[in-house]
Design a protein around this motif. Structure first.
Motif: not given
Ligand SMILES: [Zn+2]
Length: 112
Positions: A10-11, A32-35
């Motif tokens: 994702q990131c 970082f983004c929880g994905g």
């Protein structure tokens, strides 16, 4: 305790995760983004590797030039951050090591 490295789809950032048990491996999420769309990488920090091969892997896997490492403050910061990312907490001892590295005291000790 295995340490796995992941790349988040994702990131597109990479991070290391230390696992205490196999149940945690299935629950892993991007720091970082929880994905949870993650790709597991071949870890350069495997506990079975020798220190030499770990250092070799470290040099090639990081996009940092020689200039970065010429500044000992960067080395200290990077090591500290890396330890934190790996979930390793050495406490005050780590601070001391990093501080000695930063101020060049480690090199002085080697000269003796
Ligand atoms: Zn992410």
């Amino acid at each position: 305790m295995p340490i796995y490295e992941y790349r988040c789809n994702q990131c597109e950032r990479e991070f290391s995760q230390l696992f205490l048990n196999s149940r945690e491996i299935r629950k892993v999420k991007c720091k970082f983004c929880g994905g949870n769309d993650l790709k597991r990488l071949i870890s350069s920090f495997s506990v079975h590797q020798t220190e030499g091969s770990r250092l070799a892997g470290l040099d090639t896997s990081k996009p940092k030039g020689d200039d970065f490492y010429k500044d000992s403050r960067n080395v200290g910061l990077w090591a500290k951050k890396r330890m934190k990312e790996m979930g390793v907490d050495l406490g005050p001892k780590m601070d001391e090591i990093v501080e000695r590295g930063r101020t060049g005291k480690i090199l002085e000790d080697y000269d003796k």
